[in-house]
Design a protein around this motif. Sequence first.
Motif, short mmCIF file in Angstrom:
data_model
loop_
_atom_site.label_atom_id
_atom_site.label_comp_id
_atom_site.label_asym_id
_atom_site.label_seq_id
_atom_site.Cartn_x
_atom_site.Cartn_y
_atom_site.Cartn_z
N THR A 42 0.82 -1.21 0.00
CA THR A 42 0.00 0.00 0.00
C THR A 42 0.86 1.26 0.00
O THR A 42 0.50 2.26 -0.65
CB THR A 42 -0.94 0.01 1.23
OG1 THR A 42 -1.64 -1.23 1.31
CG2 THR A 42 -1.95 1.15 1.12
N TYR A 101 2.08 1.83 -3.50
CA TYR A 101 0.95 2.31 -4.32
C TYR A 101 0.66 3.78 -4.02
O TYR A 101 0.43 4.58 -4.94
CB TYR A 101 -0.29 1.45 -4.03
CG TYR A 101 -1.52 1.94 -4.74
CD1 TYR A 101 -1.73 1.64 -6.09
CD2 TYR A 101 -2.47 2.71 -4.07
CE1 TYR A 101 -2.86 2.09 -6.75
CE2 TYR A 101 -3.61 3.17 -4.72
CZ TYR A 101 -3.80 2.86 -6.06
OH TYR A 101 -4.91 3.32 -6.71
N ASN A 102 0.66 4.14 -2.74
CA ASN A 102 0.37 5.53 -2.37
C ASN A 102 1.43 6.49 -2.88
O ASN A 102 1.11 7.61 -3.32
CB ASN A 102 0.25 5.65 -0.84
CG ASN A 102 -1.07 5.12 -0.33
OD1 ASN A 102 -1.96 4.77 -1.10
ND2 ASN A 102 -1.20 5.05 0.99
N TYR A 134 3.29 5.98 -5.54
CA TYR A 134 3.13 6.00 -7.00
C TYR A 134 1.97 6.89 -7.43
O TYR A 134 2.07 7.63 -8.42
CB TYR A 134 2.89 4.57 -7.51
CG TYR A 134 2.65 4.47 -8.99
CD1 TYR A 134 3.70 4.61 -9.90
CD2 TYR A 134 1.36 4.26 -9.49
CE1 TYR A 134 3.48 4.53 -11.27
CE2 TYR A 134 1.13 4.18 -10.85
CZ TYR A 134 2.18 4.32 -11.73
OH TYR A 134 1.95 4.24 -13.08
N THR A 135 0.88 6.84 -6.69
CA THR A 135 -0.31 7.62 -7.06
C THR A 135 -0.31 9.03 -6.46
O THR A 135 -1.19 9.85 -6.77
CB THR A 135 -1.60 6.90 -6.60
OG1 THR A 135 -1.56 6.73 -5.17
CG2 THR A 135 -1.72 5.55 -7.28
N GLY A 136 0.66 9.31 -5.59
CA GLY A 136 0.73 10.62 -4.96
C GLY A 136 -0.34 10.86 -3.91
O GLY A 136 -0.74 12.00 -3.64
N HIS A 137 -0.79 9.78 -3.28
CA HIS A 137 -1.85 9.90 -2.26
C HIS A 137 -1.35 10.68 -1.05
O HIS A 137 -0.22 10.50 -0.60
CB HIS A 137 -2.31 8.51 -1.83
CG HIS A 137 -3.30 8.54 -0.71
ND1 HIS A 137 -2.92 8.54 0.62
CD2 HIS A 137 -4.67 8.61 -0.71
CE1 HIS A 137 -3.99 8.58 1.38
NE2 HIS A 137 -5.07 8.63 0.61
N TYR A 149 4.30 12.22 0.55
CA TYR A 149 4.83 10.85 0.60
C TYR A 149 5.42 10.49 1.96
O TYR A 149 5.74 9.33 2.20
CB TYR A 149 5.90 10.66 -0.47
CG TYR A 149 7.11 11.56 -0.33
CD1 TYR A 149 8.15 11.24 0.56
CD2 TYR A 149 7.23 12.74 -1.06
CE1 TYR A 149 9.25 12.06 0.71
CE2 TYR A 149 8.34 13.56 -0.93
CZ TYR A 149 9.33 13.24 -0.04
OH TYR A 149 10.42 14.05 0.10
N SER A 151 3.75 7.62 3.78
CA SER A 151 4.11 6.29 3.27
C SER A 151 5.51 5.90 3.68
O SER A 151 5.79 4.73 3.95
CB SER A 151 3.97 6.27 1.74
OG SER A 151 2.62 6.43 1.35
#
Length: 209
Positions: free
Chosen positions: A98, A101-102, A104-107, A176, A179
């Motif tokens: 996760t 993924y975060n 990578y997606t810039g969450h 980021y 993360s």
Amino acid sequence: MTDVGKQYRIAFALALFTIIYNVIEGLISTYLGFEDESLALFGFGSDSFIEVISGLGIAHMIIRIQKQPNSHRDNFERTALRITGFAFYALVVALVATSIYNIYTGHKPLTTFWGVVISIISILVMWALVIGKRKVGKKLDSAPILADANCTLVCVYMSIILLISSGIYELWGIGYIDSVGTLALSYFAFTEGKECFEKASSDKYCGCS
């Protein structure tokens, strides 16, 4: 009641408090982590639930060594260690995947304010438990209890990681960092899982630090 009996009662009370605290911390942290979309706080809470399983094994261990000070781990403790180890490894896989993924997606989390609050409370509580467990362990000259105190110290380290990552996000909004903090928590979760399996297959008491 003898002084030795009193110290064992204190040790058991500390173990019981650790279990109850981790249940409460886990419930609050996972809920707020989910609501605030903070993976670090959610992962921190998930780790607390796993610590509950470990805590049950510790409470059982204290009862065992009080009755038979020179006895070795029994099946209950070894099973608890294996379950805890598997749970830690599963958590690591979920958190690492996760986190990547975060990133990578810039969450970004909605907020990490509660991560700051919970981590500060956890640092204070866990450090007090470390001091209490070490004091009892030294009075009883008990390697298992002293080892548990050092394992509780790992919870302090993880709380500090949560505080740093949550604090940085609150101050500077670096997306980021949540993360990155989660990946750091995953490292400690992995080492704890590895140690659980090592202890389950032996009679050693590692200090975890």
